[in-house]
Design a protein around this motif. Structure first.
Motif, PDB file in Angstrom:
ATOM      1  N   ALA A  97     -12.150  55.430  -3.479  1.00 43.76           N
ATOM      2  CA  ALA A  97     -12.347  55.423  -4.819  1.00 43.76           C
ATOM      3  C   ALA A  97     -11.115  55.238  -5.752  1.00 43.76           C
ATOM      4  CB  ALA A  97     -12.549  56.871  -5.191  1.00 43.76           C
ATOM      5  N   HIS A  98     -10.121  54.923  -4.903  1.00 44.14           N
ATOM      6  CA  HIS A  98      -8.799  54.642  -5.652  1.00 44.14           C
ATOM      7  C   HIS A  98      -8.483  53.098  -5.600  1.00 44.14           C
ATOM      8  CE1 HIS A  98      -4.494  54.490  -6.431  1.00 44.14           C
ATOM      9  NE2 HIS A  98      -4.488  55.337  -6.828  1.00 44.14           N
ATOM     10  N   PRO A  99      -7.980  52.433  -6.603  1.00 46.25           N
ATOM     11  CA  PRO A  99      -7.871  50.949  -6.678  1.00 46.25           C
ATOM     12  C   PRO A  99      -7.260  50.461  -5.498  1.00 46.25           C
ATOM     13  CG  PRO A  99      -7.517  51.821  -8.922  1.00 46.25           C
ATOM     14  CD  PRO A  99      -7.510  53.008  -7.953  1.00 46.25           C
ATOM     15  N   LEU A 100      -6.110  51.207  -5.177  1.00 48.79           N
ATOM     16  CA  LEU A 100      -5.195  50.648  -3.864  1.00 48.79           C
ATOM     17  C   LEU A 100      -5.852  50.842  -2.687  1.00 48.79           C
ATOM     18  CD1 LEU A 100      -1.800  51.305  -5.391  1.00 48.79           C
ATOM     19  CD2 LEU A 100      -2.925  49.258  -5.356  1.00 48.79           C
ATOM     20  N   GLY A 101      -6.966  51.593  -2.462  1.00 48.07           N
ATOM     21  CA  GLY A 101      -7.679  52.136  -1.550  1.00 48.07           C
ATOM     22  C   GLY A 101      -9.156  51.546  -1.010  1.00 48.07           C
ATOM     23  N   ALA A 102      -9.457  50.824  -2.187  1.00 49.32           N
ATOM     24  CA  ALA A 102     -10.771  50.125  -2.161  1.00 49.32           C
ATOM     25  C   ALA A 102     -11.120  49.737  -0.567  1.00 49.32           C
ATOM     26  CB  ALA A 102     -11.110  49.240  -3.091  1.00 49.32           C
ATOM     27  N   ARG A 103     -10.517  49.032  -0.146  1.00 49.99           N
ATOM     28  CA  ARG A 103     -10.809  48.615   1.398  1.00 49.99           C
ATOM     29  C   ARG A 103     -10.248  49.552   2.388  1.00 49.99           C
ATOM     30  NH1 ARG A 103     -13.092  43.931   2.356  1.00 49.99           N
ATOM     31  NH2 ARG A 103     -11.505  43.292   3.962  1.00 49.99           N
ATOM     32  N   ALA A 104     -10.132  50.716   2.130  1.00 55.39           N
ATOM     33  CA  ALA A 104      -9.786  51.386   3.158  1.00 55.39           C
ATOM     34  C   ALA A 104     -10.650  51.502   4.425  1.00 55.39           C
ATOM     35  CB  ALA A 104      -9.312  52.925   2.649  1.00 55.39           C
ATOM     36  N   ALA A 105     -10.229  51.439   5.545  1.00 58.09           N
ATOM     37  CA  ALA A 105     -11.130  51.543   6.711  1.00 58.09           C
ATOM     38  C   ALA A 105     -10.602  52.409   7.927  1.00 58.09           C
ATOM     39  CB  ALA A 105     -11.134  50.325   7.367  1.00 58.09           C
ATOM     40  N   VAL A 106     -11.509  52.979   8.682  1.00 55.74           N
ATOM     41  CA  VAL A 106     -10.904  53.510   9.911  1.00 55.74           C
ATOM     42  C   VAL A 106     -10.875  52.555  11.104  1.00 55.74           C
ATOM     43  CG1 VAL A 106     -11.854  55.116  11.931  1.00 55.74           C
ATOM     44  CG2 VAL A 106     -12.197  55.763   9.295  1.00 55.74           C
ATOM     45  N   ILE A 107      -9.656  52.600  11.662  1.00 58.83           N
ATOM     46  CA  ILE A 107      -9.413  51.305  12.577  1.00 58.83           C
ATOM     47  C   ILE A 107      -9.249  52.039  14.262  1.00 58.83           C
ATOM     48  CG2 ILE A 107      -8.067  49.925  10.885  1.00 58.83           C
ATOM     49  CD1 ILE A 107      -5.573  50.879  12.243  1.00 58.83           C
ATOM     50  N   GLY A 108      -9.456  53.446  14.106  1.00 59.87           N
ATOM     51  CA  GLY A 108      -9.162  53.826  15.602  1.00 59.87           C
ATOM     52  C   GLY A 108      -8.806  55.298  15.310  1.00 59.87           C
ATOM     53  N   GLU A 109      -8.245  55.831  16.767  1.00 56.95           N
ATOM     54  CA  GLU A 109      -8.156  57.340  16.848  1.00 56.95           C
ATOM     55  C   GLU A 109      -6.787  57.503  17.444  1.00 56.95           C
ATOM     56  OE1 GLU A 109     -11.654  58.813  18.874  1.00 56.95           O
ATOM     57  OE2 GLU A 109     -11.635  56.898  19.957  1.00 56.95           O
ATOM     58  N   CYS A 110      -6.438  58.783  17.608  1.00 57.68           N
ATOM     59  CA  CYS A 110      -5.292  59.300  18.323  1.00 57.68           C
ATOM     60  C   CYS A 110      -5.874  59.849  19.528  1.00 57.68           C
ATOM     61  CB  CYS A 110      -4.435  60.432  17.401  1.00 57.68           C
ATOM     62  SG  CYS A 110      -3.039  60.870  18.446  1.00 57.68           S
ATOM     63  N   VAL A 111      -5.335  59.606  20.693  1.00 54.48           N
ATOM     64  CA  VAL A 111      -5.857  60.017  21.892  1.00 54.48           C
ATOM     65  C   VAL A 111      -4.953  60.729  22.826  1.00 54.48           C
ATOM     66  CG1 VAL A 111      -7.697  58.617  21.984  1.00 54.48           C
ATOM     67  CG2 VAL A 111      -5.463  57.735  23.088  1.00 54.48           C
ATOM     68  N   ALA A 112      -5.307  61.592  23.791  1.00 55.59           N
ATOM     69  CA  ALA A 112      -4.399  62.090  24.624  1.00 55.59           C
ATOM     70  C   ALA A 112      -3.933  61.292  25.918  1.00 55.59           C
ATOM     71  CB  ALA A 112      -4.830  63.562  25.290  1.00 55.59           C
ATOM     72  N   GLU A 113      -4.478  60.042  26.306  1.00 53.70           N
ATOM     73  CA  GLU A 113      -4.238  59.231  27.166  1.00 53.70           C
ATOM     74  C   GLU A 113      -3.191  58.279  26.774  1.00 53.70           C
ATOM     75  OE1 GLU A 113      -7.702  59.212  26.015  1.00 53.70           O
ATOM     76  OE2 GLU A 113      -7.841  61.037  27.232  1.00 53.70           O
ATOM     77  N   HIS A 114      -2.659  57.626  27.758  1.00 59.76           N
ATOM     78  CA  HIS A 114      -1.474  56.731  27.418  1.00 59.76           C
ATOM     79  C   HIS A 114      -0.449  57.020  26.359  1.00 59.76           C
ATOM     80  CE1 HIS A 114      -3.832  54.712  24.332  1.00 59.76           C
ATOM     81  NE2 HIS A 114      -4.900  54.623  25.049  1.00 59.76           N
ATOM     82  N   PRO A 115       0.093  58.202  26.633  1.00 64.50           N
ATOM     83  CA  PRO A 115       1.234  58.700  25.652  1.00 64.50           C
ATOM     84  C   PRO A 115       2.201  57.446  25.116  1.00 64.50           C
ATOM     85  CG  PRO A 115       1.508  59.967  27.618  1.00 64.50           C
ATOM     86  CD  PRO A 115      -0.040  59.279  27.645  1.00 64.50           C
ATOM     87  N   GLY A 116       2.517  57.284  23.847  1.00 69.24           N
ATOM     88  CA  GLY A 116       3.719  56.616  23.534  1.00 69.24           C
ATOM     89  C   GLY A 116       3.183  55.087  23.259  1.00 69.24           C
ATOM     90  N   MET A 117       1.836  54.880  23.794  1.00 67.94           N
ATOM     91  CA  MET A 117       1.288  53.341  24.054  1.00 67.94           C
ATOM     92  C   MET A 117       0.168  53.235  22.990  1.00 67.94           C
ATOM     93  SD  MET A 117       0.320  51.429  27.253  1.00 67.94           S
ATOM     94  CE  MET A 117       1.727  52.142  28.243  1.00 67.94           C
ATOM     95  N   VAL A 118       0.007  52.183  22.267  1.00 66.02           N
ATOM     96  CA  VAL A 118      -0.987  51.691  21.417  1.00 66.02           C
ATOM     97  C   VAL A 118      -1.702  50.834  22.138  1.00 66.02           C
ATOM     98  CG1 VAL A 118      -1.581  50.700  19.416  1.00 66.02           C
ATOM     99  CG2 VAL A 118       0.637  51.945  19.351  1.00 66.02           C
ATOM    100  N   VAL A 119      -3.178  50.807  22.144  1.00 68.02           N
ATOM    101  CA  VAL A 119      -4.083  50.125  23.014  1.00 68.02           C
ATOM    102  C   VAL A 119      -5.381  49.733  21.887  1.00 68.02           C
ATOM    103  CG1 VAL A 119      -5.663  50.137  24.616  1.00 68.02           C
ATOM    104  CG2 VAL A 119      -3.730  51.174  25.199  1.00 68.02           C
ATOM    105  N   ALA A 120      -5.382  48.315  21.971  1.00 67.43           N
ATOM    106  CA  ALA A 120      -6.395  47.776  21.025  1.00 67.43           C
ATOM    107  C   ALA A 120      -7.789  47.273  21.986  1.00 67.43           C
ATOM    108  CB  ALA A 120      -5.830  46.268  20.312  1.00 67.43           C
ATOM    109  N   ARG A 121      -8.625  47.757  21.504  1.00 68.56           N
ATOM    110  CA  ARG A 121      -9.941  47.231  21.944  1.00 68.56           C
ATOM    111  C   ARG A 121     -10.203  45.818  21.312  1.00 68.56           C
ATOM    112  NH1 ARG A 121     -11.358  52.794  21.855  1.00 68.56           N
ATOM    113  NH2 ARG A 121     -11.534  52.778  19.649  1.00 68.56           N
TER     114      ARG A 121
END
Lengths: 329, 329
Positions: free
Chosen positions: A284-308
């Motif tokens: 609803a804010h002009p600077l967030g009009a295209r806001a999107a959920v891109i993923g989640e925080c998980v307990a697996e692979h600590p310290g690491m970012v994994v992309a599907r």
């Protein structure tokens, strides 16, 4: 160059050179801004230098960046920027009209962001040293009661939200750099995020992490949060909003949009029970009009970012070593 | 170069370019630091960039200056510096061992001054741009209750005190600059003045003005105070403490010690009823051992500084136009 790029080499410089020399506990927090208490007030305090080339680019200038960069660092603690300092290092012989244009852009950006320039400094270095105009800003702002936003607070289950298209600012600056021009007109989306953050905190003060993915891009921001909190981050590549022009420009140049700098975008880690409401408020804010959920925080692979990936596989998103594009902030 | 020298050209840049663009009321105060209120706390806030050459000089380094310069700007509001930001602009190819030496000097100076480095930033610019190491610091500190120290508060009758020998820092830096070496070993007296100021305020919170006579020297500091308060300043030349080595070096080089930069000295305007007690307190402090009364504030010749010369005449002490010696802070 890599040591200033916001990636691994930058982190090593801080960890191995600056942190031991300065001995600061606050500094070791590695947040965009420090939270300090003074006279009973809980303050966010941050600094950034700006050495971008060219000084003016589609959609903005070094003056806009100098305001928005520091305002946004403060916003990533949940603080509304109240006062900025502003220090210029000018190269002897730089046109005063150029300095005036930069100053006007800076003043206009400050008014837009609702922050007051309280104190300043000017140094001039000999021609051939320096590089036209460098700007440093530092800023202070009040952290609202009940707000405790830091990378360390990321928790498995948190929903990861970006506020809009990524890679736009970096590609906009690059598009006008000598030798790198290509046939696209992309305007920088450089903006001050204090208002968007206030909107999010009105939904819940319990936002866990905010980060503006500047140097090093979204990849560095997510990697730093994963490392600081000892959690894993799992994102879905196709959910990351990348405009076609940015994707095309990156394809031509062999860059990954995940590593391109932004200024005017944020990534948030929000507890799942608040995620929908926060996302709605952002949109609803002009600077967030295209806001999107891109993923989640998980307990697996600590310290690491994994992309599907789009093909159904997964890949590790490394912290960039140096920087793909120097001097875009 | 003159626009960065702390003299008239610097003032014009602020008045004609920065102030209109930024539109700040606080900035227009022209004090070494701004007094701002945030969350109920009365804060001093200040910034300075440091571009001194060489990076290391007898008695100090750019690291010491980066801490003491900002700590002293805060002290000139009566505030004890609590937190500093620290931003490096490094030139590609600068030796990391050199950066580490600077960082260690900076950390040590911060510990001596009792200030914590809370937040930082590092940028790297291409080789040939920049100049090894530039540092910006910004600082915040609490202004004690009942203290209101600003140039505008100078009143006729105020006693003008300097905390010790002037010109030492500027001559020390100059003495090791290529092409300017001469056969004297003068060590910079660069120091943090927070403790000395606290000692003075313990005598009375009603100190009217404090100023550290950095760029532009004592002449610029006194001239700016006279202009800001619309008062005259009358000093006696022979009462201004100038060490023989500094006087000799200045004579050789055709410089006036009144215009040479200091870092670690202050000039105070104190109501006459408190002057003796403040002077005694200063002399009991290691950084004020050679404190001296050099003149008084007068109602005559508003905006002007007049010196009684050794020969019994008087001369006008102009605000310097540019700078005698570039890049000494």
């Amino acid at each position: 160059m890599g040591h200033g790029g916001g990636g691994q080499l930058s982190a090593e410089l801080v960890q191995h050179v600056f942190a031991p020399a300065f001995g600061g506990e606050v500094l070791a927090d590695l947040a965009d801004s420090a939270a300090v208490t003074l006279g009973g007030a809980r303050l966010a305090f941050s600094t950034d230098s700006f050495v971008v080339r060219p000084l003016f680019f589609p959609g903005g200038s070094i003056g806009d960046l100098a305001v928005n960069g520091t305002v946004n660092d403060l916003a990533m603690s949940g603080a509304a920027a109240a006062f900025l300092s502003c220090a210029f290092i000018l190269e002897e012989g730089v046109e005063l009209s150029c300095v005036a244009r930069v100053a006007e852009a800076l003043g206009a950006a400050a008014r837009t962001a609702g922050v007051q320039i309280a104190t300043g400094d000017t140094k001039v270095v000999e021609s051939g040293h320096g590089d036209g105009v460098y700007i440093n800003t530092a800023g202070i702002g009040l952290i609202p009661d009940g707000v405790d936003i830091r990378p360390q607070r990321a928790r498995p289950g948190d929903v990861v939200i970006v506020s809009g298209d990524i890679g736009v600012h970096g590609v906009a600056v690059m598009s006008v750099r000598e030798g790198l021009e290509f046939g696209v007109r992309i305007e920088s989306d450089c903006a001050a995020l204090g208002g968007l953050v206030a909107t999010m905190l009105a939904v819940t003060p319990d936002v866990h992490v905010l980060r503006d993915p500047t140097r090093g891009g979204l990849a560095a921001a997510l990697g730093e949060i994963a490392a600081a909190a000892g959690v894993g981050v799992a994102i879905t590549e196709r959910d990351v909003p990348v405009p076609d022009e940015v994707a095309n420009a990156c394809a031509v140049l062999g860059l990954d949009p995940m590593y391109v700098a932004n200024e005017g975008k944020l990534v948030a880690f929000v507890p799942p029970e608040h995620a929908d409401a926060v996302l709605d408020a952002m949109r609803a804010h002009p600077l967030g009009a295209r806001a999107a959920v891109i993923g989640e925080c998980v307990a697996e692979h600590p310290g690491m970012v994994v992309a599907r990936t789009g093909l159904g596989g997964t890949r590790v998103v490394d912290l960039p070593l140096g920087e793909q594009l120097p001097r875009i902030c």
